[in-house]
Design a protein around this motif. Structure first.
Motif, PDB file in Angstrom:
ATOM      1  N   ALA A 355      -8.559  69.858 -13.103  1.00  0.00           N
ATOM      2  CA  ALA A 355      -8.226  68.855 -14.280  1.00  0.00           C
ATOM      3  C   ALA A 355      -6.980  68.669 -14.979  1.00  0.00           C
ATOM      4  CB  ALA A 355      -9.625  68.692 -15.261  1.00  0.00           C
ATOM      5  N   SER A 356      -5.852  69.051 -14.078  1.00  0.00           N
ATOM      6  CA  SER A 356      -4.432  69.074 -14.721  1.00  0.00           C
ATOM      7  C   SER A 356      -3.522  67.903 -14.235  1.00  0.00           C
ATOM      8  CB  SER A 356      -3.792  70.490 -14.574  1.00  0.00           C
ATOM      9  OG  SER A 356      -3.542  70.788 -13.243  1.00  0.00           O
ATOM     10  N   GLN A 357      -3.913  67.359 -13.262  1.00  0.00           N
ATOM     11  CA  GLN A 357      -2.992  66.462 -12.444  1.00  0.00           C
ATOM     12  C   GLN A 357      -3.134  65.174 -12.735  1.00  0.00           C
ATOM     13  OE1 GLN A 357      -0.382  68.030 -10.397  1.00  0.00           O
ATOM     14  NE2 GLN A 357      -1.243  69.555 -11.872  1.00  0.00           N
ATOM     15  N   ASP A 358      -2.085  63.997 -12.526  1.00  0.00           N
ATOM     16  CA  ASP A 358      -2.454  62.651 -12.854  1.00  0.00           C
ATOM     17  C   ASP A 358      -2.457  61.933 -11.598  1.00  0.00           C
ATOM     18  OD1 ASP A 358      -2.100  62.802 -15.795  1.00  0.00           O
ATOM     19  OD2 ASP A 358      -0.186  63.688 -15.378  1.00  0.00           O
ATOM     20  N   LEU A 359      -2.029  62.302 -10.539  1.00  0.00           N
ATOM     21  CA  LEU A 359      -2.154  61.632  -9.236  1.00  0.00           C
ATOM     22  C   LEU A 359      -2.384  62.576  -8.072  1.00  0.00           C
ATOM     23  CD1 LEU A 359      -2.018  58.902  -7.599  1.00  0.00           C
ATOM     24  CD2 LEU A 359       0.371  59.361  -7.388  1.00  0.00           C
ATOM     25  N   PHE A 360      -3.358  62.342  -7.181  1.00  0.00           N
ATOM     26  CA  PHE A 360      -3.240  63.129  -5.853  1.00  0.00           C
ATOM     27  C   PHE A 360      -2.817  61.984  -4.877  1.00  0.00           C
ATOM     28  CE2 PHE A 360      -6.045  64.205  -2.096  1.00  0.00           C
ATOM     29  CZ  PHE A 360      -5.328  65.088  -1.714  1.00  0.00           C
ATOM     30  N   PHE A 361      -1.817  62.303  -4.036  1.00  0.00           N
ATOM     31  CA  PHE A 361      -1.120  61.573  -3.151  1.00  0.00           C
ATOM     32  C   PHE A 361      -0.905  62.336  -1.810  1.00  0.00           C
ATOM     33  CE2 PHE A 361       2.848  58.917  -1.945  1.00  0.00           C
ATOM     34  CZ  PHE A 361       2.060  58.069  -1.235  1.00  0.00           C
ATOM     35  N   CYS A 362      -1.608  61.826  -0.729  1.00  0.00           N
ATOM     36  CA  CYS A 362      -1.590  62.859   0.359  1.00  0.00           C
ATOM     37  C   CYS A 362      -1.563  61.749   1.755  1.00  0.00           C
ATOM     38  CB  CYS A 362      -2.898  63.560   0.451  1.00  0.00           C
ATOM     39  SG  CYS A 362      -3.112  64.620   1.950  1.00  0.00           S
ATOM     40  N   CYS A 363      -0.877  62.153   2.593  1.00  0.00           N
ATOM     41  CA  CYS A 363      -1.065  61.697   4.167  1.00  0.00           C
ATOM     42  C   CYS A 363      -1.445  62.969   4.992  1.00  0.00           C
ATOM     43  CB  CYS A 363       0.278  61.280   4.565  1.00  0.00           C
ATOM     44  SG  CYS A 363       0.446  60.480   5.912  1.00  0.00           S
ATOM     45  N   PRO A 364      -2.720  63.215   5.292  1.00  0.00           N
ATOM     46  CA  PRO A 364      -3.109  64.353   5.973  1.00  0.00           C
ATOM     47  C   PRO A 364      -2.639  64.174   7.651  1.00  0.00           C
ATOM     48  CG  PRO A 364      -4.866  62.808   5.751  1.00  0.00           C
ATOM     49  CD  PRO A 364      -3.607  62.238   5.035  1.00  0.00           C
TER      50      PRO A 364
END
Length: 515
Positions: A355-364
């Motif tokens: 619970a420390s991050q503001d955005l998860f952004f991924c292209c798997p």
């Protein structure tokens, strides 16, 4: 007024002409004339009665430069030009012979402005150099090759007031207005073919530099696509020899020519993440500058470096050490809050606090569309689609645990075909299900329309089995938390009247999210 051909030595430069040309533009003008001398017949130099140039002053200077150029310099200069390379061998020889003859007796087409008064001649000098129109960026981007436009000296991507070498205090690049908030209409269709998108992408590519060195040829392996210009240009020769294109390339094309041809493919046979998409996602879906962004399948620097340039912290987990080494080399000495860690994306919680991050952004990985390595824990290297999906599900579950509540997770995906059957796997819906199962529901779905530099070649081959060439990806935006808190957590985005005018133009142009 009729066109005449006179000796170049008869013409005099107009030293009082207020229109000048920079060194790099002068080089492009010289190259343009060298490869297309017929253009001079359509745009003759305008002179007064004493042969002082009133219009075409820079063309005269370029011709004077060519007249002094040794022929042993002229030939290799022509050979390096893209437009020269497009010509047949016969056309190339004819062009070289033309300039050899011309240098023996330099001439230029002119038109005498004898009917103009002195005042009218002064007025003509200014008006001849004024451009009242403006480029239609969309038409340029869609109908012309960007490399050709640049070689022809067309300034369609930035104006002369922009400084390409400065960065602001925040680290946001000022390359062609990169420091300014870029106008991307907030619709469900993101069209990368638009001129403004292509301009933005070109500037980011120049800043980033990494062209996916560790993944060369993992995606574009067909010779017809990798050397597409050569494929078109050698058709008759191959038919006369009775050989296929691959055999022709391997037997008859020198290595230096192949290298040059491959260089025309921007991504060098590699799928690179679109930096413009990275920019708009971090600006739209983070609560404030300086927010923390992370990715469990980092890949190259296209995402992380953009985030860092825009003033965000970024942590990328990447399985392949060689890619991490490249990424660290690219970001070295830039002073950006970006770090890359070599590990399995499933272990993301070992490196990022809960619970420390503001955005998860991924292209798997898109299953086995690109196989990045032979490592057993590489999601792209799994024996079955089910095994691939299990790795992603575990990585996404652990990633969501690192995301704060009331935050967004953005995943760029696209359905992929089974290489054996040709049927699509239900990848997009599977990703939606994984996130929903882990407490993050789908909030937005955007369609990213991509440019199709090689689409015609692919489409022709695909249609033999009635497969339609795919030109879009899905950008899935999930939300973890209570959507009623979005207005409290995320600041209101104010659009200027200029922004709204652009948005209206997009709508009137036929863009719609009703599909």
């Amino acid at each position: 007024m009729k066109t005449e051909i006179v000796k170049l030595s008869q013409i005099k430069a107009n030293e009082a002409n207020p229109r000048q040309i920079k060194d790099d533009k002068f080089v492009k003008l010289v190259n343009s004339i060298l490869v297309f001398p017929k253009m001079l017949e359509l745009r003759p130099i305008v002179v007064n009665d004493t042969f002082v140039s009133l219009g075409g002053n820079m063309r005269y200077r370029a011709l004077s430069f060519i007249a002094q150029m040794p022929i042993d310099e002229l030939k290799p200069r022509l050979a390096d030009l893209q437009d020269f390379d497009k010509k047949t061998a016969a056309e190339q020889n004819a062009l070289v012979e033309y300039w050899e003859r011309w240098q023996d007796d330099p001439t230029a087409p002119i038109i005498k402005a004898s009917e103009l008064s002195d005042d009218e001649q002064q007025e003509f000098i200014i008006k001849d150099n004024v451009g009242f129109g403006e480029w239609d960026y969309e038409i340029l981007a869609n109908e012309w090759d960007a490399g050709d436009l640049e070689e022809w000296g067309v300034d369609v991507w930035q104006d002369d007031s922009q400084d390409d070498d400065k960065t602001g205090d925040s680290g946001a690049a000022k390359n062609g207005s990169l420091a300014d908030r870029f106008i991307i209409p907030p619709f469900s269709i993101l069209d990368t073919r638009k001129g403004y998108w292509q301009a933005r992408k070109k500037l980011w590519r120049e800043i980033i530099g990494d062209m996916g060195e560790s993944r060369n040829d993992t995606l574009i392996t067909a010779y017809e696509i990798k050397y597409k210009d050569l494929y078109q240009r050698t058709r008759e020769h191959r038919e006369s020899l009775g050989v296929g294109f691959k055999e022709y390339v391997e037997k008859y094309v020198p290595a230096d020519v192949l290298e040059k041809e491959a260089g025309k493919v921007l991504s060098a046979g590699v799928s690179l993440f679109d930096p413009v998409l990275s920019e708009i996602i971090c600006r739209w879906f983070t609560p404030a500058p300086g927010a923390k962004i992370f990715d469990c399948c980092a890949g190259d620097t296209q995402k992380g470096l953009v985030f860092g340039q825009c003033g965000y912290e970024f942590t990328g987990i990447e399985l392949r050490q060689e890619q991490v080494d490249i990424n660290n080399r690219v970001i070295a000495d830039r002073g950006l809050p970006v770090r890359y860690i070599c590990d399995d994306g499933q272990n993301v919680a070992n490196h990022i606090e809960a619970a420390s991050q503001d955005l998860f952004f991924c292209c798997p990985p898109y299953y086995d569309l690109e196989v990045y390595s032979d490592m057993t824990n590489d999601a792209s290297n799994q024996a079955s689609y089910g095994d691939f999906l299990a790795i992603l599900a575990n990585a996404f579950k652990n990633s969501l645990a690192c995301l704060k509540d009331d935050r967004f997770a953005v995943v760029v995906v696209g359905d992929v075909r089974d290489k054996k059957t040709g049927f699509y796997h239900n990848f997009v819906d599977d990703v939606k299900r994984i996130f929903a199962d882990n407490g993050a529901a789908l909030y937005n779905e955007l369609i990213l329309i991509e440019t199709g530099a090689s689409t015609a070649l692919r489409a022709s081959r695909y249609m033999e089995s009635r497969k339609v060439a795919k030109m879009h990806q899905n950008v899935l935006v999930f939300y973890k938390g209570n959507p009623k808190n979005i207005g409290k957590t995320f600041p209101k985005i104010e659009f200027s009247p200029e922004d709204l005018a652009v948005f209206s133009q997009e709508i009137e142009g036929g863009d719609s999210d009703e599909m």
